[in-house]
Design a protein around this motif. Structure first.
Motif, PDB file in Angstrom:
ATOM      1  N   UNK A  56       0.815  -1.224   0.000  1.00  0.00           N
ATOM      2  CA  UNK A  56       0.000   0.000   0.000  1.00  0.00           C
ATOM      3  C   UNK A  56       0.841   1.264   0.000  1.00  0.00           C
ATOM      4  N   UNK A  57       2.145   1.135   0.198  1.00  0.00           N
ATOM      5  CA  UNK A  57       3.000   2.334   0.202  1.00  0.00           C
ATOM      6  C   UNK A  57       3.495   2.699  -1.188  1.00  0.00           C
ATOM      7  N   UNK A  58       3.241   1.842  -2.174  1.00  0.00           N
ATOM      8  CA  UNK A  58       3.753   2.098  -3.528  1.00  0.00           C
ATOM      9  C   UNK A  58       2.710   2.815  -4.384  1.00  0.00           C
ATOM     10  N   UNK A  59       3.204   3.742  -5.197  1.00  0.00           N
ATOM     11  CA  UNK A  59       2.332   4.423  -6.152  1.00  0.00           C
ATOM     12  C   UNK A  59       2.506   3.914  -7.562  1.00  0.00           C
ATOM     13  N   UNK A  60       3.608   3.177  -7.812  1.00  0.00           N
ATOM     14  CA  UNK A  60       3.871   2.667  -9.160  1.00  0.00           C
ATOM     15  C   UNK A  60       4.752   1.434  -9.086  1.00  0.00           C
ATOM     16  N   UNK A  61       4.649   0.616 -10.132  1.00  0.00           N
ATOM     17  CA  UNK A  61       5.518  -0.541 -10.326  1.00  0.00           C
ATOM     18  C   UNK A  61       6.128  -0.416 -11.714  1.00  0.00           C
ATOM     19  N   UNK A  77       4.680 -10.511 -14.408  1.00  0.00           N
ATOM     20  CA  UNK A  77       3.865  -9.278 -14.404  1.00  0.00           C
ATOM     21  C   UNK A  77       2.465  -9.561 -13.879  1.00  0.00           C
ATOM     22  N   UNK A  78       1.875 -10.660 -14.362  1.00  0.00           N
ATOM     23  CA  UNK A  78       0.522 -11.016 -13.924  1.00  0.00           C
ATOM     24  C   UNK A  78       0.483 -11.291 -12.423  1.00  0.00           C
ATOM     25  N   UNK A  79       1.497 -11.962 -11.918  1.00  0.00           N
ATOM     26  CA  UNK A  79       1.541 -12.277 -10.486  1.00  0.00           C
ATOM     27  C   UNK A  79       1.676 -11.010  -9.649  1.00  0.00           C
ATOM     28  N   UNK A  80       2.472 -10.068 -10.132  1.00  0.00           N
ATOM     29  CA  UNK A  80       2.630  -8.797  -9.408  1.00  0.00           C
ATOM     30  C   UNK A  80       1.309  -8.038  -9.384  1.00  0.00           C
ATOM     31  N   UNK A  81       0.657  -7.968 -10.532  1.00  0.00           N
ATOM     32  CA  UNK A  81      -0.637  -7.274 -10.593  1.00  0.00           C
ATOM     33  C   UNK A  81      -1.645  -7.945  -9.663  1.00  0.00           C
ATOM     34  N   UNK A  82      -1.638  -9.269  -9.632  1.00  0.00           N
ATOM     35  CA  UNK A  82      -2.567  -9.996  -8.769  1.00  0.00           C
ATOM     36  C   UNK A  82      -2.290  -9.702  -7.299  1.00  0.00           C
ATOM     37  N   UNK A  83      -1.018  -9.570  -6.929  1.00  0.00           N
ATOM     38  CA  UNK A  83      -0.671  -9.273  -5.536  1.00  0.00           C
ATOM     39  C   UNK A  83      -1.215  -7.915  -5.115  1.00  0.00           C
ATOM     40  N   UNK A  84      -1.066  -6.909  -5.987  1.00  0.00           N
ATOM     41  CA  UNK A  84      -1.570  -5.574  -5.659  1.00  0.00           C
ATOM     42  C   UNK A  84      -3.098  -5.553  -5.648  1.00  0.00           C
ATOM     43  N   UNK A  85      -3.708  -6.243  -6.604  1.00  0.00           N
ATOM     44  CA  UNK A  85      -5.165  -6.301  -6.629  1.00  0.00           C
ATOM     45  C   UNK A  85      -5.697  -7.008  -5.379  1.00  0.00           C
ATOM     46  N   UNK A  86      -5.011  -8.059  -4.953  1.00  0.00           N
ATOM     47  CA  UNK A  86      -5.423  -8.777  -3.756  1.00  0.00           C
ATOM     48  C   UNK A  86      -5.332  -7.923  -2.507  1.00  0.00           C
ATOM     49  N   UNK A  87      -4.399  -6.965  -2.526  1.00  0.00           N
ATOM     50  CA  UNK A  87      -4.253  -6.062  -1.380  1.00  0.00           C
ATOM     51  C   UNK A  87      -5.167  -4.845  -1.492  1.00  0.00           C
ATOM     52  N   UNK A 142      -4.939  -2.461  -3.743  1.00  0.00           N
ATOM     53  CA  UNK A 142      -4.110  -1.293  -4.018  1.00  0.00           C
ATOM     54  C   UNK A 142      -4.114  -0.995  -5.518  1.00  0.00           C
ATOM     55  N   UNK A 143      -4.433   0.237  -5.864  1.00  0.00           N
ATOM     56  CA  UNK A 143      -4.383   0.654  -7.265  1.00  0.00           C
ATOM     57  C   UNK A 143      -3.079   1.405  -7.513  1.00  0.00           C
ATOM     58  N   UNK A 144      -2.252   0.859  -8.377  1.00  0.00           N
ATOM     59  CA  UNK A 144      -0.974   1.493  -8.697  1.00  0.00           C
ATOM     60  C   UNK A 144      -0.852   1.671 -10.208  1.00  0.00           C
ATOM     61  N   UNK A 145       0.076   2.533 -10.604  1.00  0.00           N
ATOM     62  CA  UNK A 145       0.379   2.703 -12.020  1.00  0.00           C
ATOM     63  C   UNK A 145       1.475   1.723 -12.405  1.00  0.00           C
ATOM     64  N   UNK A 146       1.346   1.113 -13.584  1.00  0.00           N
ATOM     65  CA  UNK A 146       2.342   0.161 -14.072  1.00  0.00           C
ATOM     66  C   UNK A 146       3.120   0.783 -15.229  1.00  0.00           C
ATOM     67  N   UNK A 147       4.425   0.667 -15.150  1.00  0.00           N
ATOM     68  CA  UNK A 147       5.318   1.281 -16.134  1.00  0.00           C
ATOM     69  C   UNK A 147       6.094   0.179 -16.844  1.00  0.00           C
ATOM     70  N   UNK A 148       6.049   0.159 -18.162  1.00  0.00           N
ATOM     71  CA  UNK A 148       6.866  -0.757 -18.961  1.00  0.00           C
ATOM     72  C   UNK A 148       8.073   0.023 -19.468  1.00  0.00           C
ATOM     73  N   UNK A 149       9.249  -0.312 -18.951  1.00  0.00           N
ATOM     74  CA  UNK A 149      10.451   0.419 -19.332  1.00  0.00           C
ATOM     75  C   UNK A 149      10.691   0.395 -20.827  1.00  0.00           C
ATOM     76  N   UNK A 150      10.953   1.555 -21.404  1.00  0.00           N
ATOM     77  CA  UNK A 150      11.148   1.647 -22.849  1.00  0.00           C
ATOM     78  C   UNK A 150      12.543   1.236 -23.281  1.00  0.00           C
ATOM     79  N   UNK A 151      13.550   1.586 -22.483  1.00  0.00           N
ATOM     80  CA  UNK A 151      14.940   1.307 -22.865  1.00  0.00           C
ATOM     81  C   UNK A 151      15.813   1.431 -21.619  1.00  0.00           C
TER      82      UNK A 151
END
Length: 341
Positions: free
Chosen positions: A205-210, A221-231, A233-242
């Motif tokens: 709950x202390x994170x604002x983004x992953x 990625x799916x497991x991480x999203x499931x962990x936050x959803x289970x808690x 917690x709504x966070x922003x997800x960032x896919x690194x470009x480079x």
């Protein structure tokens, strides 16, 4: 005093931090901005890199004092009954300059509030003739609306500052370590992990983004999203470009921006052939930086623009085949790559 009223509101805002192309950095600050007649007051002050006194990273007691000053329940901090409306984002020193104003109670029973005599102030006394903001104010606010908006801050004792953290997940530990160090330098907490398994819900709950590295598999990625959803917690997800630290910092800064989109100054950034198109809603300083990775996996950086732009759309030529462009104003950041909207 004119009987014409202005509307008063508050909204989340940020001073965009970042790692600049020359190696310098600027600190990330979250704060509450003043919305006057439906528009951020900061935007009416043209090219100004500043934050309100209602910043999320100050102690609750000091935050409460700032709110009570605006309510005229605490003594003015400056001579002549003047209050700081916006100040330096790096420090609280008046010598750096601040936008100040006089705040009064008006009306038959003092039910309304007026902000007047706006000025740029760098010493104990404001010189309205030399440094006054002509055409800004006076603003008369209905007392009920004004007290209700600021009262909400007192009830919560400041804006939510606990989620200015990002969880970094990827395979390149050395890159993640550099990214975490850069984020911490500008005031954003960062932790590195392989996944979110076993992380307590109260910590999630202390994170604002992953932020995910490009090599992170979809099942992780799916497991991480499931962990936050289970808690819950709504966070922003960032896919690194480079693997470019300043570029990744910009992506994360954008993800952490909680300000309403309709009140952002930087609204568009599109790569179009050999040019980039950007759009701003008010006069401000804009920096455009182009990045690319060459065939030997070396990062190439080019400062495309650093100028004060007028409101509207601007097309700027790019050097060579730029893969990514970062646009920055004092309050926001956008990232664009080929094929992005």
């Amino acid at each position: 005093m004119s009987a014409e009223y202005a509307t008063f509101g508050l909204a989340p805002a940020m001073r965009a931090g970042g790692v600049l192309a020359n190696g310098d950095y600027q600190v990330h600050r979250d704060f509450v901005d003043f919305i006057v007649n439906g528009r951020p007051l900061l935007f009416q002050l043209a090219d100004l890199d500043a934050v309100s006194p209602l910043a999320s990273d100050i102690p609750p007691a000091i935050f409460t004092t700032h709110v009570r000053r605006l309510l005229l329940e605490a003594e003015a901090p400056l001579h002549d009954g003047r209050y700081v409306i916006y100040g330096c984002p790096e420090c609280e020193g008046l010598e750096c300059g601040a936008v100040t104003a006089v705040i009064d109670r008006v009306g038959d029973e003092g039910e309304d509030y007026v902000w007047r005599d706006f000025a740029w102030q760098t010493s104990d006394h404001a010189d309205l003739e030399l440094n006054g903001y002509r055409g800004i104010g006076p603003f008369r606010f209905r007392g009920g609306e004004y007290r209700e908006e600021l009262g909400r801050l007192l009830e919560g004792v400041g804006p939510d500052s606990g989620r200015r953290r990002v969880l970094l997940i990827g395979a390149r530990v050395a890159l993640l370590a550099k990214l975490a160090a850069a984020l911490r330098t500008i005031g954003i907490g960062a932790e590195i992990a392989a996944d979110a398994a076993g992380v307590p819900e109260e910590e999630l709950r202390t994170y604002g983004a992953v932020a995910f590295g490009r090599a992170v598999p979809e099942r992780t990625r799916d497991a991480v999203r499931a962990a936050f959803e289970g808690a819950g917690v709504e966070v922003a997800y960032v896919d690194g470009l480079a693997p470019i630290v300043p570029l990744l910092v910009a992506q994360i800064e954008y993800a952490l921006d909680r300000s309403p989109r309709a009140q952002r100054r930087l609204t568009r950034l599109v790569l179009s052939g050999d040019a980039v198109v950007t759009e701003v809603t008010s006069t401000c300083r804009v920096r455009l930086t182009a990045y690319r990775v060459d065939r030997l996996l070396r990062t190439r950086v080019h400062e495309v623009l650093d100028a004060v732009l007028e409101p509207g759309e601007h097309r700027v030529a790019l050097p060579g085949k730029s893969q990514f462009v970062v646009a920055r104003t004092p309050d926001s950041v956008l990232v664009s790559s080929p094929g992005s909207p």
